[in-house]
Design a protein around this motif. Structure first.
Motif: not given
Length: 328
Positions: A230-252
């Motif tokens: 669960i802790v690892g999942a939270v770290w990965g999810g927060l990194a995903g927020v930063l990634f989405a903000s940086q790229m402004s577009a995400i895809s599979p």
């Protein structure tokens, strides 16, 4: 007993604070110095190269460090081989992206929802799989990683193969966003380090070393492993927020098995269970292909060759965890 008697019996009076305490304190001080030096280098980097390309590259490296720190909790601290860690990265990115584009929420406001969703994802994925061990666990986590990617590719709410675009940035200035990312990643790395030295962190290491012995000593191994997941999942999810903000577009296509493999490679290359090692490994894995970019078609070949050389020269990792501190 007098001093003379103590000398006869081979015992000597201990000074206050003597023993293991100073050595442990000096080790903690050394680790803090290393972390502070790394943070200062990250803060000074834009003064060396503040070009859009340089800032984008350094921001991506910082996000990759956060992913590696999260996976290190699962793999390095608890010994759970996870080949689908990119699934939580995707969950965080898609959750924030959907809330920002469909409900017009600011990206910051999506963070609490991302935390809840990633915790639920960690429980849903981890609860049925963490009763498995070794290769079986690796295969199942790989399958869940592909399920998340294929689901994002087929669902309308995630934009299908085209993904989500028009995600608002956390800040319009690349320099400010870089410093914001560094601050978040520094807190994440510090949190991972604190957890590794906590009572829960010691339980993770007991499970990693010998799960059966840990169970016999009264450690509830299933709950301990689920907590790491669960802790690892939270770290990965927060990194995903930063990634989405940086790229402004995400895809599979941004969340393939290759991403999970690269994050795992960073953990192994840096030194499993070592926080400084994982940071160094993540920086090497993220920056080395860009350093070799001028070699065009041969850069990934040389990238693979250099990784093999690193692993042959340092099989324990570039900055391994000290074996004496493993179970302290």
């Amino acid at each position: 007993m007098t001093t003379a008697d103590q000398s006869k019996t081979g015992t000597e009076p201990r000074l206050l604070g003597a023993g293991k305490t100073p050595s442990r304190a000096s080790k903690l001080l050394g680790n803090n110095r290393v972390g502070l030096a790394g943070l200062l280098i990250a803060l000074a980097a834009p003064f060396v190269n503040a070009s859009p390309y340089g800032l984008a590259l350094m921001t991506s490296a910082a996000i990759f460090v956060m992913l590696a720190a999260g996976l290190n909790i699962v793999v390095g601290s608890c010994g759970l081989l996870d080949l689908g860690y990119v699934a939580f990265f995707a969950v965080g990115a898609y959750t924030s992206g959907v809330l920002a584009t469909r409900l017009d929420l600011p990206l910051v406001a999506s963070v609490p929802v991302v935390l809840v969703v990633t915790v639920i994802a960690g429980i849903v994925v981890g609860a049925p799989t963490l009763r498995l061990r070794s290769d079986y666990l690796a295969i199942v986590t790989l399958g869940f990683g592909e399920i998340i990617r294929i689901s994002a590719n087929n669902l309308d709410i995630t934009g299908g193969p085209s993904g989500i675009y028009g995600i608002p940035p956390l800040t319009t200035s690349p320099v400010v966003f870089y410093y914001l990312t560094v601050a978040v990643v520094a807190l994440a790395v510090l949190g991972a380090a604190r957890l590794s030295r906590s009572r829960l962190g010691r339980a993770w290491r007991f499970v990693r070393e010998d799960e059966d012995a840990a169970e016999a000593m009264g450690v509830h191994t299933y709950r301990v492993k689920l907590a790491a997941y669960i802790v690892g999942a939270v770290w990965g999810g927060l990194a995903g927020v930063l990634f989405a903000s940086q790229m402004s577009a995400i895809s599979p296509s941004s969340f393939t098995f290759l991403q999970s493999a690269l994050v795992l490679m960073a953990v192994v290359l840096g030194g499993m269970g070592s926080i400084p090692g994982v940071v160094v490994g993540a920086i090497v894995i993220s920056l080395l292909p860009e350093i070799l970019r001028d070699l065009a078609d041969y850069r990934f070949f040389l990238f693979g060759v250099l990784l093999i050389v690193f692993m042959l020269a340092r099989p324990q990792g570039l900055w391994p965890a000290r074996s004496k501190e493993t179970l302290k």
